[in-house]
Design a protein around this motif. Structure first.
Motif, mmCIF file in Angstrom:
data_model
loop_
_atom_site.group_PDB
_atom_site.id
_atom_site.type_symbol
_atom_site.label_atom_id
_atom_site.label_comp_id
_atom_site.label_asym_id
_atom_site.label_seq_id
_atom_site.Cartn_x
_atom_site.Cartn_y
_atom_site.Cartn_z
ATOM 1 N N ALA A 89 -46.087 -27.769 -42.473
ATOM 2 C CA ALA A 89 -44.985 -28.955 -42.728
ATOM 3 C C ALA A 89 -45.045 -29.183 -44.279
ATOM 4 C CB ALA A 89 -45.231 -30.082 -41.933
ATOM 5 N N SER A 90 -44.078 -29.709 -44.790
ATOM 6 C CA SER A 90 -43.850 -30.094 -46.207
ATOM 7 C C SER A 90 -44.958 -31.074 -46.830
ATOM 8 C CB SER A 90 -42.549 -30.366 -46.580
ATOM 9 O OG SER A 90 -41.590 -29.440 -46.513
ATOM 10 N N LEU A 91 -45.749 -30.741 -47.684
ATOM 11 C CA LEU A 91 -46.632 -31.651 -48.161
ATOM 12 C C LEU A 91 -46.606 -31.944 -49.596
ATOM 13 C CD1 LEU A 91 -49.863 -30.533 -46.070
ATOM 14 C CD2 LEU A 91 -48.464 -32.579 -45.656
ATOM 15 N N THR A 92 -45.836 -33.129 -50.136
ATOM 16 C CA THR A 92 -46.220 -33.426 -51.585
ATOM 17 C C THR A 92 -47.337 -33.770 -52.020
ATOM 18 O OG1 THR A 92 -43.898 -34.570 -51.323
ATOM 19 C CG2 THR A 92 -45.386 -35.399 -53.172
ATOM 20 N N GLU B 273 -43.836 -28.399 -50.433
ATOM 21 C CA GLU B 273 -43.594 -29.672 -50.640
ATOM 22 C C GLU B 273 -41.712 -29.759 -50.754
ATOM 23 O OE1 GLU B 273 -45.744 -27.988 -53.783
ATOM 24 O OE2 GLU B 273 -45.536 -29.945 -54.684
ATOM 25 N N GLY B 274 -41.492 -31.198 -50.875
ATOM 26 C CA GLY B 274 -40.107 -31.111 -51.309
ATOM 27 C C GLY B 274 -40.017 -31.146 -52.480
ATOM 28 N N HIS C 208 -34.280 -31.363 -47.068
ATOM 29 C CA HIS C 208 -34.970 -32.449 -46.686
ATOM 30 C C HIS C 208 -34.321 -33.712 -46.282
ATOM 31 C CE1 HIS C 208 -38.267 -35.359 -46.968
ATOM 32 N NE2 HIS C 208 -38.738 -35.139 -48.264
ATOM 33 N N LYS D 104 -34.280 -30.822 -41.739
ATOM 34 C CA LYS D 104 -35.500 -31.723 -41.332
ATOM 35 C C LYS D 104 -34.984 -33.088 -41.141
ATOM 36 C CE LYS D 104 -40.236 -32.899 -41.771
ATOM 37 N NZ LYS D 104 -41.675 -33.109 -42.655
ATOM 38 N N ASN E 281 -42.535 -31.769 -34.877
ATOM 39 C CA ASN E 281 -43.360 -32.388 -35.922
ATOM 40 C C ASN E 281 -43.712 -33.902 -35.548
ATOM 41 O OD1 ASN E 281 -43.341 -33.954 -38.821
ATOM 42 N ND2 ASN E 281 -44.784 -32.367 -38.359
ATOM 43 N N SER F 283 -44.679 -27.861 -36.123
ATOM 44 C CA SER F 283 -45.120 -28.018 -37.516
ATOM 45 C C SER F 283 -46.413 -28.882 -37.782
ATOM 46 C CB SER F 283 -44.213 -28.477 -38.634
ATOM 47 O OG SER F 283 -43.700 -29.690 -38.355
ATOM 48 N N TYR F 284 -47.215 -28.635 -38.676
ATOM 49 C CA TYR F 284 -48.561 -29.586 -38.810
ATOM 50 C C TYR F 284 -48.474 -29.891 -40.363
ATOM 51 C CZ TYR F 284 -50.154 -28.034 -34.096
ATOM 52 O OH TYR F 284 -49.990 -27.737 -33.023
ATOM 53 N N TYR G 122 -52.284 -37.127 -53.568
ATOM 54 C CA TYR G 122 -51.263 -36.880 -54.517
ATOM 55 C C TYR G 122 -51.869 -36.691 -55.997
ATOM 56 C CZ TYR G 122 -48.784 -38.790 -50.712
ATOM 57 O OH TYR G 122 -48.141 -38.900 -49.186
HETATM 58 C C1 LIG Z 1 -49.524 -36.226 -48.079
HETATM 59 C C2 LIG Z 1 -48.377 -35.849 -47.388
HETATM 60 C C3 LIG Z 1 -47.037 -35.625 -48.161
HETATM 61 C C4 LIG Z 1 -45.938 -35.292 -47.268
HETATM 62 N N1 LIG Z 1 -44.899 -34.844 -47.969
HETATM 63 C C5 LIG Z 1 -43.576 -34.521 -47.531
HETATM 64 C C6 LIG Z 1 -42.627 -33.741 -47.954
HETATM 65 O O1 LIG Z 1 -42.545 -33.623 -49.113
HETATM 66 N N2 LIG Z 1 -41.548 -33.500 -47.358
HETATM 67 C C7 LIG Z 1 -41.377 -33.921 -45.922
HETATM 68 O O2 LIG Z 1 -40.488 -33.578 -45.444
HETATM 69 N N3 LIG Z 1 -42.633 -34.500 -45.460
HETATM 70 C C8 LIG Z 1 -43.658 -34.925 -46.171
HETATM 71 N N4 LIG Z 1 -44.533 -35.304 -45.169
HETATM 72 C C9 LIG Z 1 -44.803 -35.316 -43.847
HETATM 73 C C10 LIG Z 1 -45.139 -34.332 -43.241
HETATM 74 O O3 LIG Z 1 -44.482 -33.147 -43.473
HETATM 75 C C11 LIG Z 1 -45.114 -34.469 -41.548
HETATM 76 O O4 LIG Z 1 -43.648 -34.815 -41.527
HETATM 77 C C12 LIG Z 1 -46.114 -35.554 -41.349
HETATM 78 O O5 LIG Z 1 -47.244 -35.421 -41.867
HETATM 79 C C13 LIG Z 1 -46.074 -35.613 -39.740
HETATM 80 O O6 LIG Z 1 -46.817 -34.360 -39.304
HETATM 81 P P1 LIG Z 1 -48.366 -34.533 -38.734
HETATM 82 O O7 LIG Z 1 -48.492 -35.573 -37.838
HETATM 83 O O8 LIG Z 1 -48.734 -33.098 -38.352
HETATM 84 O O9 LIG Z 1 -49.142 -34.818 -40.263
HETATM 85 C C14 LIG Z 1 -46.008 -35.627 -45.905
HETATM 86 C C15 LIG Z 1 -47.024 -35.928 -45.394
HETATM 87 C C16 LIG Z 1 -48.123 -36.410 -45.892
HETATM 88 C C17 LIG Z 1 -49.298 -36.654 -45.359
#
Ligand SMILES: Cc1cc2nc3c(=O)[nH]c(=O)nc-3n(C[C@H](O)[C@H](O)[C@H](O)COP(=O)(O)O)c2cc1C
Length: 381
Positions: free
Chosen positions: A26-29, A60-61, A178, A230, A303, A324-325, A354
């Motif tokens: 999954a997306s991670l900023t 990431e976004g 997003h 999403k 997710n 997605s994780y 971050y």
């Molecule tokens: C550090 C971090 C940054 C994230 N950045 C985004 C992002 O840029 N775009 C987005 O749609 N979700 C973002 N998320 C949310 C994750 O994509 C995901 O939806 C959320 O962590 C839940 O999934 P999980 O329980 O498997 O962690 C972020 C989550 C974390 C922990």
């Protein structure tokens, strides 16, 4: 559980793309784009390539335009230099046999004047979303923004289209819009932040109009099976005034049903992060994803809070096609192999989510599979 019994490890056909498994990053900023031009860096290419065993990586976004900016050190995909930077990322992932979509995000009214030389951020209406902006000087309260003119809405839609063309040229396999709570699209969907009286406000159809206008624009540059979206329909905490209301369920039902006409790559839904009992969306508490499965007939990606066990179960039960994780992928670049061999998961250092350069980013090691190949270790949360 052996590999062959794990639905998560089965292949999946996504349009003309063959995913080697159903585990999605999954997306991670991560805030590692520390150059003022917001150009993706070699360190980012290394980070994504480390995670290429996922069936699909979602970046990431990423900003589709300068006006979309609202967090620090997040990359863009609106300049030629950024497109070049992304080429190194997609090449690195493809070289490792991975697939990668870019996530396009616009912060709308939760951005801050600090990003626009003192000018106000803009969105559906001049209403303070009452949350926090992530500015170069740290978190600040959001301000009362400016209302988009219709011309600006059309311009924003064109920005998404250009960014999608840029994504195609940068070698991405697709784009994900997003539309999680906090971002521009849910600001249009919510009756608290959208008080418009034109064709973008009022009825559910009007509030959701921007989504379908963006998708229609994207379809002019890429096949529908390379486009995804999403949502987090029921986010409750830390969302300012965009909280679930009596329109939430019918709004997302309308969107899911209308998306059936689009033959997208997938619909990505984040589930509830907390119990919904006693809230206006309580009816979604039971079998959350089944509600979307019923209304949406294409590929569904689930997710939020999934473990190896619950991810396998939701696919086996036929309720989702892909899982997605997010957080797991911070410290487990080899999440798929860890699932395969039942290797315990590593813990991430959340202080380095971050910030921190390569620390807490590219320095999480892969597990030593030789030690675990015949083991029976649980890897659940
Ligand atoms: C550090 C971090 C940054 C994230 N950045 C985004 C992002 O840029 N775009 C987005 O749609 N979700 C973002 N998320 C949310 C994750 O994509 C995901 O939806 C959320 O962590 C839940 O999934 P999980 O329980 O498997 O962690 C972020 C989550 C974390 C922990």
């Amino acid at each position: 559980m052996q590999k062959e019994q794990q639905p998560l490890l089965e292949e999946y056909r996504l349009g003309d793309l063959k995913l080697k498994n159903r585990v999605v990053m999954a997306s991670l900023t991560r805030g590692r784009t520390t150059n003022p031009e917001l150009v993706p860096t070699p360190l980012m290419a290394e980070y994504y390539a480390q995670r290429a065993s996922a069936g699909l990586i979602l970046t990431e976004g990423v900003w589709p335009s300068k006006k979309a900016i609202g967090f620090i050190n997040v990359p863009g995909i609106f300049t030629p230099e950024q497109v070049e930077g992304w080429k190194s990322v997609t090449d690195a992932v493809h070289a490792k046999g991975g697939k990668i979509f870019v996530q396009l995000g616009h912060t709308g009214t939760i951005s801050h004047p600090d990003y626009f030389d003192g000018e106000l951020p803009a969105g559906p209406s001049a209403i303070n979303p009452q949350t926090r902006s992530f500015t170069p000087e740290g978190f600040k309260d959001t301000v009362t923004p400016r209302e988009f003119t219709v011309a600006e809405i059309k311009e924003t839609i064109q920005d998404y289209k250009q960014a999608t063309l840029n994504a195609k040229n940068a070698g991405f396999d697709g784009v994900e819009i997003h539309a999680q709570i906090g971002m521009l699209i849910p600001q249009f969907l919510s009756i608290t932040t959208n008080k418009r009286t034109d064709e973008y406000g009022g009825s559910i159809e009007n509030r959701a109009r921007i989504i379908f206008e963006i998708l229609d624009a994207l379809l002019e540059v890429w096949d529908s099976t390379r486009i995804a979206i999403k949502f987090t329909p029921v986010a409750i905490s830390n969302v300012g005034i965009v909280v679930p209301d009596e329109f939430t369920i019918p709004t997302y039902r309308y969107i899911a049903e209308k998306l059936n006409d689009y033959n997208l790559a997938y619909l990505h839904i984040a589930g509830p992060a907390e119990a919904l009992n006693g809230t206006v969306v309580e009816a979604l508490q039971e079998d959350f994803f089944s509600h979307f499965r019923k209304n949406y007939h294409g590929t569904l990606m689930a997710n939020l809070g999934f473990t190896q066990e619950s991810g396998n179960a939701i696919i086996k039960d036929g309720i989702a096609d892909l899982v997605s994780y997010g957080a797991y992928y911070v410290a487990n670049p080899d999440l798929v192999e860890r699932f395969e061999y039942h290797i315990p998961l590593a813990e991430a250092n959340t202080d380095l989510y971050y910030t921190g350069g390569e620390n807490g980013y590219t320095d999480y090691p892969k597990a030593d599979y030789t030690k675990f190949a015949s083991g029976h270790f649980g890897s659940d949360r």
